[in-house]
Design a protein around this motif. Sequence first.
Motif, short mmCIF file in Angstrom:
data_model
loop_
_atom_site.label_atom_id
_atom_site.label_comp_id
_atom_site.label_asym_id
_atom_site.label_seq_id
_atom_site.Cartn_x
_atom_site.Cartn_y
_atom_site.Cartn_z
N VAL A 121 0.84 -1.20 0.00
CA VAL A 121 0.00 0.00 0.00
C VAL A 121 0.87 1.26 0.00
O VAL A 121 0.61 2.22 -0.72
CB VAL A 121 -0.97 0.00 1.21
CG1 VAL A 121 -1.63 1.35 1.39
CG2 VAL A 121 -2.01 -1.09 1.04
N GLN A 122 1.93 1.26 0.79
CA GLN A 122 2.85 2.40 0.82
C GLN A 122 3.51 2.60 -0.54
O GLN A 122 3.63 3.73 -1.03
CB GLN A 122 3.90 2.20 1.91
CG GLN A 122 4.98 3.25 1.94
CD GLN A 122 4.51 4.63 2.36
OE1 GLN A 122 3.37 4.80 2.79
NE2 GLN A 122 5.36 5.61 2.25
N ARG A 125 0.99 4.03 -2.93
CA ARG A 125 0.68 5.43 -2.61
C ARG A 125 1.76 6.37 -3.12
O ARG A 125 1.49 7.43 -3.65
CB ARG A 125 0.52 5.60 -1.10
CG ARG A 125 0.08 7.00 -0.70
CD ARG A 125 0.08 7.20 0.80
NE ARG A 125 1.42 7.21 1.35
CZ ARG A 125 2.23 8.28 1.38
NH1 ARG A 125 1.83 9.41 0.86
NH2 ARG A 125 3.43 8.21 1.92
N THR A 126 3.00 5.97 -2.95
CA THR A 126 4.10 6.85 -3.36
C THR A 126 4.42 6.74 -4.83
O THR A 126 5.05 7.64 -5.39
CB THR A 126 5.37 6.58 -2.53
OG1 THR A 126 5.74 5.21 -2.69
CG2 THR A 126 5.13 6.89 -1.07
N PRO A 128 2.10 6.00 -7.92
CA PRO A 128 0.84 5.65 -8.59
C PRO A 128 1.13 4.95 -9.91
O PRO A 128 2.03 5.31 -10.65
CB PRO A 128 0.16 7.00 -8.83
CG PRO A 128 0.82 7.94 -7.90
CD PRO A 128 2.21 7.42 -7.67
#
Length: 146
Positions: A121-122, A125-126, A128
């Motif tokens: 997820v991290q 998020r960073t 895309p």
Amino acid sequence: MTGIDSHDAELKKELNATLQARRELGDEYESALVDSFLEKVDQRIDGAVERRVRRQMAEQQMVVARGSRGPKAATDTWGERFGFGIVSMVLAIPLSAIGGGIAHLPGLLVAWAGIVGVNAVQAARTNPGLFGGRRGRSSQGSDWED
């Protein structure tokens, strides 16, 4: 006086003038005077609503003009990614011990699935489009387009 105070003062003057006119003209003009005062109040409310709607429309147009995203913060740095990885590995040790000690292999697998999930997820998020596959690429030579 602020803008609101000045509007209140003007409205108070209008009300006082309406009451004074009622005293001078008598009861037979009361409904006409009240209607006149309420019309002025309605005009003020309409003006305030119109200004608020125009402001909101302008804000929405700014969001659309920016491409529905605000200014990107500079949070995707190497130090942040490195720090997140270090924290994940440090927390992985006690989580593995707790999961493996209580539920043995299934507990260990659940603990590591959580660690991998948080890191995925991290990363998404960073970065895309990291897990987007072909969606992020241009569609040159696609069989589905005319």
